[in-house]
Scaffold this motif. Structure first.
Motif, PDB file in Angstrom:
ATOM      1  N   LEU A  23       0.836  -1.200   0.000  1.00 20.26           N
ATOM      2  CA  LEU A  23       0.000   0.000   0.000  1.00 20.26           C
ATOM      3  C   LEU A  23       0.871   1.249   0.000  1.00 20.26           C
ATOM      4  O   LEU A  23       1.890   1.306   0.686  1.00 20.26           O
TER       5      LEU A  23
ATOM      6  N   ALA B 271      -7.995   6.874   7.940  1.00 22.34           N
ATOM      7  CA  ALA B 271      -6.553   6.609   7.862  1.00 22.34           C
ATOM      8  C   ALA B 271      -5.844   7.550   6.895  1.00 22.34           C
ATOM      9  O   ALA B 271      -4.697   7.924   7.118  1.00 22.34           O
TER      10      ALA B 271
ATOM     11  N   HIS C 265      -1.857  14.883   7.858  1.00 20.17           N
ATOM     12  CA  HIS C 265      -1.502  15.582   9.097  1.00 20.17           C
ATOM     13  C   HIS C 265      -2.054  17.014   9.052  1.00 20.17           C
ATOM     14  O   HIS C 265      -2.550  17.535  10.051  1.00 20.17           O
TER      15      HIS C 265
ATOM     16  N   THR D  35       4.380  19.092  15.742  1.00 19.44           N
ATOM     17  CA  THR D  35       5.835  18.877  15.846  1.00 19.44           C
ATOM     18  C   THR D  35       6.365  17.963  14.746  1.00 19.44           C
ATOM     19  O   THR D  35       7.566  17.707  14.684  1.00 19.44           O
TER      20      THR D  35
ATOM     21  N   VAL E  25       5.774  17.828   4.311  1.00 15.94           N
ATOM     22  CA  VAL E  25       5.531  16.449   4.765  1.00 15.94           C
ATOM     23  C   VAL E  25       4.129  16.344   5.359  1.00 15.94           C
ATOM     24  O   VAL E  25       3.405  15.376   5.119  1.00 15.94           O
TER      25      VAL E  25
ATOM     26  N   GLY F  67       1.823  13.424   4.226  1.00 11.09           N
ATOM     27  CA  GLY F  67       1.804  12.311   5.182  1.00 11.09           C
ATOM     28  C   GLY F  67       0.435  12.185   5.839  1.00 11.09           C
ATOM     29  O   GLY F  67      -0.277  13.163   6.035  1.00 11.09           O
ATOM     30  N   THR F  68       0.071  10.956   6.180  1.00  8.32           N
ATOM     31  CA  THR F  68      -1.275  10.700   6.698  1.00  8.32           C
ATOM     32  C   THR F  68      -1.232  10.168   8.129  1.00  8.32           C
ATOM     33  O   THR F  68      -0.242   9.555   8.562  1.00  8.32           O
TER      34      THR F  68
ATOM     35  N   GLY G  97      -3.087   7.690   9.352  1.00  7.45           N
ATOM     36  CA  GLY G  97      -3.041   6.218   9.340  1.00  7.45           C
ATOM     37  C   GLY G  97      -1.691   5.691   8.874  1.00  7.45           C
ATOM     38  O   GLY G  97      -1.196   4.690   9.398  1.00  7.45           O
TER      39      GLY G  97
ATOM     40  N   ALA H 212       1.214   7.055   9.326  1.00  3.00           N
ATOM     41  CA  ALA H 212       2.188   7.203  10.418  1.00  3.00           C
ATOM     42  C   ALA H 212       2.006   6.085  11.447  1.00  3.00           C
ATOM     43  O   ALA H 212       2.984   5.580  11.996  1.00  3.00           O
TER      44      ALA H 212
ATOM     45  N   ALA I 181       0.509   3.023  10.810  1.00  2.97           N
ATOM     46  CA  ALA I 181       0.798   1.729  10.169  1.00  2.97           C
ATOM     47  C   ALA I 181       2.298   1.536   9.975  1.00  2.97           C
ATOM     48  O   ALA I 181       2.801   0.414  10.021  1.00  2.97           O
TER      49      ALA I 181
ATOM     50  N   ASP J 140       5.940  10.078  16.159  1.00  3.23           N
ATOM     51  CA  ASP J 140       5.326  10.698  17.334  1.00  3.23           C
ATOM     52  C   ASP J 140       3.902  10.217  17.614  1.00  3.23           C
ATOM     53  O   ASP J 140       3.472  10.196  18.769  1.00  3.23           O
ATOM     54  N   LEU J 141       3.160   9.851  16.571  1.00  7.66           N
ATOM     55  CA  LEU J 141       1.743   9.559  16.803  1.00  7.66           C
ATOM     56  C   LEU J 141       1.451   8.216  17.477  1.00  7.66           C
ATOM     57  O   LEU J 141       0.444   8.106  18.198  1.00  7.66           O
TER      58      LEU J 141
ATOM     59  N   VAL K   2      -1.640  -5.022  11.458  1.00 13.03           N
ATOM     60  CA  VAL K   2      -2.232  -5.020  10.110  1.00 13.03           C
ATOM     61  C   VAL K   2      -1.553  -6.098   9.269  1.00 13.03           C
ATOM     62  O   VAL K   2      -0.334  -6.072   9.086  1.00 13.03           O
TER      63      VAL K   2
ATOM     64  N   LEU L 174      -5.514  -0.538   7.271  1.00 17.22           N
ATOM     65  CA  LEU L 174      -5.995   0.271   8.404  1.00 17.22           C
ATOM     66  C   LEU L 174      -6.936   1.311   7.811  1.00 17.22           C
ATOM     67  O   LEU L 174      -6.508   2.121   6.977  1.00 17.22           O
TER      68      LEU L 174
HETATM   69  C1  LIG Z   1      11.555  14.604   6.157  1.00 17.28           C
HETATM   70  C2  LIG Z   1      10.561  13.836   6.991  1.00 17.28           C
HETATM   71  C3  LIG Z   1      10.453  14.133   8.342  1.00 17.28           C
HETATM   72  C4  LIG Z   1       9.538  13.442   9.121  1.00 17.28           C
HETATM   73  N1  LIG Z   1       9.448  13.776  10.441  1.00 17.28           N
HETATM   74  C5  LIG Z   1       8.584  13.107  11.229  1.00 17.28           C
HETATM   75  C6  LIG Z   1       8.477  13.438  12.604  1.00 17.28           C
HETATM   76  O1  LIG Z   1       9.120  14.341  13.128  1.00 17.28           O
HETATM   77  N2  LIG Z   1       7.595  12.715  13.352  1.00 17.28           N
HETATM   78  C7  LIG Z   1       6.816  11.724  12.815  1.00 17.28           C
HETATM   79  O2  LIG Z   1       6.044  11.115  13.539  1.00 17.28           O
HETATM   80  N3  LIG Z   1       6.885  11.422  11.502  1.00 17.28           N
HETATM   81  C8  LIG Z   1       7.741  12.087  10.701  1.00 17.28           C
HETATM   82  N4  LIG Z   1       7.790  11.776   9.367  1.00 17.28           N
HETATM   83  C9  LIG Z   1       6.921  10.717   8.811  1.00 17.28           C
HETATM   84  C10 LIG Z   1       5.518  11.226   8.463  1.00 17.28           C
HETATM   85  O3  LIG Z   1       4.809  11.358   9.682  1.00 17.28           O
HETATM   86  C11 LIG Z   1       4.720  10.252   7.566  1.00 17.28           C
HETATM   87  O4  LIG Z   1       3.408  10.690   7.563  1.00 17.28           O
HETATM   88  C12 LIG Z   1       4.679   8.808   7.991  1.00 17.28           C
HETATM   89  O5  LIG Z   1       5.958   8.271   8.139  1.00 17.28           O
HETATM   90  C13 LIG Z   1       4.041   7.861   6.966  1.00 17.28           C
HETATM   91  O6  LIG Z   1       2.843   8.333   6.510  1.00 17.28           O
HETATM   92  P1  LIG Z   1       2.492   8.247   4.976  1.00 17.28           P
HETATM   93  O7  LIG Z   1       1.058   8.572   4.856  1.00 17.28           O
HETATM   94  O8  LIG Z   1       3.433   9.054   4.176  1.00 17.28           O
HETATM   95  O9  LIG Z   1       2.670   6.675   4.663  1.00 17.28           O
HETATM   96  P2  LIG Z   1       3.503   5.915   3.532  1.00 17.28           P
HETATM   97  O10 LIG Z   1       4.915   6.389   3.526  1.00 17.28           O
HETATM   98  O11 LIG Z   1       2.786   5.946   2.238  1.00 17.28           O
HETATM   99  O12 LIG Z   1       3.429   4.430   4.116  1.00 17.28           O
HETATM  100  C14 LIG Z   1       4.216   4.017   5.206  1.00 17.28           C
HETATM  101  C15 LIG Z   1       4.011   2.516   5.452  1.00 17.28           C
HETATM  102  O13 LIG Z   1       2.721   2.292   6.016  1.00 17.28           O
HETATM  103  C16 LIG Z   1       1.916   1.439   5.170  1.00 17.28           C
HETATM  104  N5  LIG Z   1       0.574   2.019   5.186  1.00 17.28           N
HETATM  105  C17 LIG Z   1       0.259   3.317   4.948  1.00 17.28           C
HETATM  106  N6  LIG Z   1      -1.061   3.510   5.110  1.00 17.28           N
HETATM  107  C18 LIG Z   1      -1.594   2.308   5.441  1.00 17.28           C
HETATM  108  C19 LIG Z   1      -2.923   1.884   5.754  1.00 17.28           C
HETATM  109  N7  LIG Z   1      -3.957   2.730   5.743  1.00 17.28           N
HETATM  110  N8  LIG Z   1      -3.114   0.581   6.057  1.00 17.28           N
HETATM  111  C20 LIG Z   1      -2.061  -0.292   6.089  1.00 17.28           C
HETATM  112  N9  LIG Z   1      -0.787   0.069   5.811  1.00 17.28           N
HETATM  113  C21 LIG Z   1      -0.560   1.354   5.481  1.00 17.28           C
HETATM  114  C22 LIG Z   1       2.588   1.491   3.788  1.00 17.28           C
HETATM  115  O14 LIG Z   1       2.371   0.307   3.064  1.00 17.28           O
HETATM  116  C23 LIG Z   1       4.052   1.674   4.172  1.00 17.28           C
HETATM  117  O15 LIG Z   1       4.619   0.428   4.497  1.00 17.28           O
HETATM  118  C24 LIG Z   1       8.699  12.447   8.550  1.00 17.28           C
HETATM  119  C25 LIG Z   1       8.807  12.145   7.186  1.00 17.28           C
HETATM  120  C26 LIG Z   1       9.737  12.829   6.408  1.00 17.28           C
HETATM  121  C27 LIG Z   1       9.815  12.515   4.942  1.00 17.28           C
END
Ligand SMILES: Cc1cc2nc3c(=O)[nH]c(=O)nc-3n(C[C@H](O)[C@H](O)[C@H](O)COP(=O)(O)OP(=O)(O)OC[C@H]3O[C@@H](n4cnc5c(N)ncnc54)[C@H](O)[C@@H]3O)c2cc1C
Length: 285
Positions: A29, A73, A77, A99, A105, A109-110, A112, A114, A116, A123-124, A160, A166
């Motif tokens: 996913l 999900a 953010h 934070t 980002v 970023g989502t 769910g 974060a 998953a 942090d979440l 999951v 999720l």
């Molecule tokens: C530069 C940078 C700084 C960051 N700093 C922070 C920080 O300070 N604190 C913090 O908490 N995070 C931080 N993040 C991460 C950010 O919070 C992302 O939102 C999070 O890591 C992943 O969310 P995403 O939606 O991008 O998921 P994706 O990157 O698309 O997916 C992440 C993983 O989760 C799985 N997945 C995603 N959604 C689902 C779902 N609904 N059901 C089942 N599996 C799923 C995917 O298959 C993958 O394996 C940072 C990211 C970057 C690039």
């Protein structure tokens, strides 16, 4: 680096997404892509098929459901930060999401994703644990609900399954007399937590009637600081009592040593940050 070639599927319903997940050997996913795309670019993951759930409307948004709010999900953010229901009933999520990383980002970023992804420095997860959130997971056999304390299994590993999604997260409302705060320690702005502490406390007649404390990056999974919670509960809402309770923050934790901090320094941070987080949540500073 450029990711390996992959097939790309973009479903518009959860049902279609589940069918796509069940349709191949190495299907993954994609949510906001903020963690997954870097992993693919580094070729730490090379899925045959990527299922992009970015255009599934039922996975997005926040609604009220009795004594809980329900966050889809795929709610970003940024959407969480602006949502009035989250601001009213789960202020700790707002304080924590502020934070996370930077605006770019947070726009992709989502919520769910974060959870998953389950990065110990994310942090979440500690917030979900502190708030007794429930994760709703969809699979081919229907939907099941998993409490946060059973959701995070290990480093980057959750309940999951490979062929599951999720779909939403139920957060019990904490309004009224509750105060909350997220205290995060990092070396540079917008970086991940070296240690983080999520605190929610309810004051009543000069005492702390209830306390919920979640720790980030103090183990391979988020941890509830149970020793701190029981030391605080029923005690006076005073700076001295909070400092004494915070001394229990390291109990039951198993932090790693890495380039950012040694394990004993993380234990020290957990105590200091717990004290700060609880004092602020309780309105004592
Ligand atoms: C530069 C940078 C700084 C960051 N700093 C922070 C920080 O300070 N604190 C913090 O908490 N995070 C931080 N993040 C991460 C950010 O919070 C992302 O939102 C999070 O890591 C992943 O969310 P995403 O939606 O991008 O998921 P994706 O990157 O698309 O997916 C992440 C993983 O989760 C799985 N997945 C995603 N959604 C689902 C779902 N609904 N059901 C089942 N599996 C799923 C995917 O298959 C993958 O394996 C940072 C990211 C970057 C690039």
């Amino acid at each position: 680096m450029i990711p390996s070639a992959f097939d790309y599927v973009r479903p518009s319903t959860v049902e279609e997404a589940l069918q796509a997940l069940a349709g191949g050997e190495d299907v993954k996913l994609l949510a906001g892509g903020q963690s997954f795309i870097p992993v693919m670019r580094l070729r730490l993951a090379a899925p045959e098929t990527v299922v992009d759930i970015g255009r599934v409307p039922e996975l997005r948004g926040v609604r009220e459901d009795g004594d809980a709010i329900v966050i889809g999900a795929m709610t970003t953010h940024d959407e969480v930060l602006k949502d009035p229901l989250v601001g009213q009933h789960a202020r700790l999520i707002v304080q924590t999401t502020e934070t996370i990383a930077d605006r770019q980002v947070r726009h992709r970023g989502t919520f769910g994703g974060a959870l998953a992804h389950a990065d110990p420095a994310g942090d979440l997860p500690a917030v979900a644990l502190a708030l007794d959130a429930e994760m709703v997971i969809a699979g081919s056999g229907g939907r099941r609900t998993v409490p946060a304390k059973e959701f995070f299994l290990d480093y980057l590993t959750t309940a999951v399954g490979e062929d599951e999604i999720l779909v939403e997260v139920r957060i019990p409302k904490l309004s009224g007399d509750w105060g909350s705060h997220y205290e995060k320690f990092n070396r540079v702005a917008q970086a991940w937590s070296i240690v983080g502490v999520a605190a929610a406390v309810r004051r009543e007649n000069g005492t702390i009637a209830e306390a919920r404390i979640g720790l980030t990056n103090m183990s391979s999974v988020p941890v509830r600081a149970a020793g701190v919670e029981s030391a605080l509960t029923g005690g006076p809402a005073s700076a001295e009592a909070v400092a004494a309770a915070a001394a229990h923050a390291g109990e039951g934790t198993n932090p790693t040593s890495d380039l950012n901090a040694k394990a004993d320094y993380r234990q020290h941070l957990a105590e200091v940050l717990t004290k700060r987080a609880v004092l602020t949540a309780a309105g004592l500073n």
